[in-house]
Design an enzyme around this catalytic site. Structure first.
Site, short mmCIF file in Angstrom:
data_model
loop_
_atom_site.label_atom_id
_atom_site.label_comp_id
_atom_site.label_asym_id
_atom_site.label_seq_id
_atom_site.Cartn_x
_atom_site.Cartn_y
_atom_site.Cartn_z
N GLU A 1 0.82 -1.22 0.00
CA GLU A 1 0.00 0.00 0.00
C GLU A 1 0.85 1.27 0.00
O GLU A 1 0.48 2.27 0.63
CB GLU A 1 -0.97 0.00 1.18
CG GLU A 1 -1.95 -1.16 1.13
CD GLU A 1 -2.89 -1.18 2.31
OE1 GLU A 1 -2.93 -0.19 3.09
OE2 GLU A 1 -3.60 -2.19 2.48
N GLU B 1 -4.38 -9.42 1.04
CA GLU B 1 -4.93 -9.28 2.39
C GLU B 1 -6.44 -9.24 2.28
O GLU B 1 -6.99 -8.53 1.43
CB GLU B 1 -4.53 -7.95 3.04
CG GLU B 1 -3.21 -7.89 3.73
CD GLU B 1 -3.03 -6.55 4.44
OE1 GLU B 1 -4.04 -5.82 4.62
OE2 GLU B 1 -1.90 -6.22 4.80
#
Length: 534
Positions: free
Chosen positions: A373, A469
């Site tokens: 991210e 995730e």
């Protein structure tokens, strides 16, 4: 068509030292609301003036005839979902309605969400900006005059002081009942075309309101214009690394060496593939090798084949690698970026790369993930991340690794940037997708939401994709229809497992009490390993 299902159909898209680990890598686990993919960029020409909707849009209609056979409403100006009132049990027939839209029109539309008692902030428009900027956004709201609720579309100018995600013009409501269905006005844009609400026959058991949505064969279905996701390409097949379709490589991207033991495949079977694992105890200190081995044995016994680790601190690779080898598991390893700027020569990156090269257990590694991210958090620009991936590939391939590479980010980062240069230097595309942060997704629909997110990012790079995730918290604040809880987590994980478990990395093995609770009060409560106990 049950009332709840009908209402849902009408909802419009809404470091190596253990002592400083908690501070250095807090962002590693901060889930936050990063599935917000709405960006304040209209897809069609938008009317920016104030538009007043139909008076009483969300007030009850007059009662139908006693026979309760048909209950049409008057013609609509635009194809907003038609509210049909069914005041008593019975069979109702709603005839087909056709509307021709001659010019692009932006209006308010009603969506609903069920929330428990408490004070809730709802609605508004979420926008993602890369730098400090000023945006002008339309937002939906309601006004009440003489007891009549009217939907209104207005605009506001909002100053975004820095890069980040902003929710503009939300409103607050107080719910006193145990649970309550509340109406959330949303912005909807309709392009020219013929819009049809098909005939519906429904049997209701209690008094209710049904919203009948329109669709169009000549224009896109009504959806927020603030989500510029391109139509995804068909999902590619599970890849081998000498074969996946991808953009032509740039001149300075080096060809990756082929694995010496054939072409490995990613993914699992039976709804299970991988689990995230970090060797941190509940107080944030590093676990010993024996404790790590105990954890990994349980994960293996649950049927998982792979562990995802994020970095090299806490002796992750020697400890987890040894445990994985003993238990017959593979690893997804990572280069973690936790601060602004991802210079290839930064001490943190250099330290992680050196640790991986010194460890060099390449037979255990199925995938290398460069950054987690980093675009969404503003730690890397696109060009910086692309250069970092090329640098890591050069370093690790020179040390003997011949497998695939990727980076992972949330959908808004993949679709909100020109990532073609990144697509050209990765083998598969990765995304983190947490349905809890989408206010309109219930635990039972978590699998569908995650699958949709994967489909979007696969289309961005035209590469096979994997969820790096996903999970659901057991405690924290409700986010619209997405409420945390033990049973809710079990439902959500079951939904994800059934939908695409073979392509996801579940987050996470245990809860993390060392973390800060975060604005959602949920950051410490994502442990789901108990749901897979053998």
């Amino acid at each position: 068509m049950k009332a709840a299902a009908a209402a849902a159909a009408a909802v419009l898209a809404v470091g190596a030292s253990a002592s400083n680990h908690r501070h250095a890598h807090q962002a590693l686990f901060e889930k936050r609301g990063h599935n917000a993919s709405e960006v304040c960029v209209p897809g069609c020409t938008t009317i920016w003036k104030t538009i007043t909707g139909e008076a009483g849009l969300w007030t009850p209609l007059p009662p139908p005839p006693a026979t309760a056979t048909a209950w049409p409403t008057g013609p609509a100006v635009v194809p907003t979902p038609i509210p049909q009132v069914c005041p008593t049990p019975g069979t109702y027939t709603f005839p087909a309605t056709t509307i021709v839209v001659t010019e692009t029109t932006t209006v308010c539309a009603a969506s609903t969400t069920v929330v428990p008692s408490g004070t809730w902030t709802l609605g508004g428009v979420t926008t993602v900006v890369e730098t400090a900027t000023t945006v002008v956004c339309p937002y939906a709201t309601t006004k009440t005059e003489n007891g009549v609720v009217t939907s209104v579309l207005e605009t506001t100018t909002y100053v975004c002081p820095s890069a980040g995600t902003y929710t503009i013009a939300p409103y607050t409501t107080i719910v006193t009942a145990a649970t309550e269905t509340v109406v959330v006005p949303v912005v909807s844009t309709y392009c020219p075309g013929t819009w049809t609400a098909p005939a519906v026959v429904t049997v209701v058991e209690t008094a209710t309101v049904i919203y009948c949505p329109f669709s169009s064969s000549e224009a896109p279905a009504p959806a927020p214009t603030w989500a510029p996701a391109p139509p995804p390409a068909p999902a590619p097949a599970v890849p081998t690394w000498d074969a996946p379709p991808k953009p032509a490589p740039t001149e300075d991207s080096k060809p990756k060496p082929k694995p010496e033991t054939g072409s490995p495949k990613l993914g699992g079977s039976g709804g299970k593939w991988a689990m995230t694992y970090t060797p941190y105890a509940h107080d944030g200190q590093c676990k010993g090798a024996d404790e790590v081995l105990s954890d990994v044995k349980k994960i293996a016994a649950a049927g998982f084949t792979t562990l995802r680790v994020y970095s090299t601190d806490c002796g992750t690779l020697p400890k987890v690698g040894a445990a994985a080898k003993e238990c017959g598991l593979s690893l997804i390893i990572g280069i973690f970026i936790g601060e602004v700027g991802c210079d290839n020569a930064s001490p943190d990156v250099a330290e992680q790369v050196s640790a991986i090269k010194a460890w060099a257990e390449w037979d255990l590694v199925k995938l290398v993930v460069v950054a987690n991210e980093a675009l969404f958090n503003g730690f890397c620009s696109v060009s910086q991340l692309r250069d970092l991936i090329v640098h890591v590939k050069s370093e690790l391939s020179g040390a003997g690794y011949g497998g695939p590479y990727t980076t992972t980010d949330v959908v808004s980062a993949w679709i909100g940037n020109d990532v073609s240069s990144i697509c050209s230097v990765i083998d598969v595309v990765g995304t983190n997708a947490h349905a809890y942060f989408n206010a309109g997704t219930t635990p039972a629909d978590a699998g569908k939401f995650v699958a949709g997110q994967l489909s979007i990012v696969e289309g961005v790079c035209n590469l096979p994709g994997y969820i790096m995730e996903t999970g659901w918290p057991t405690s924290g604040n409700c986010n619209g229809a997405a409420c945390p809880g033990v049973s809710e987590q079990a439902t959500a994980i079951s939904s994800i497992k059934a939908e695409l478990g073979e392509k996801v990395v579940f987050f996470s093995y245990t809860d993390d009490p060392w973390k800060k609770p975060g604005s959602c009060n949920c950051e410490q409560h994502w442990g789901c390993g108990q749901l897979f106990s053998a």
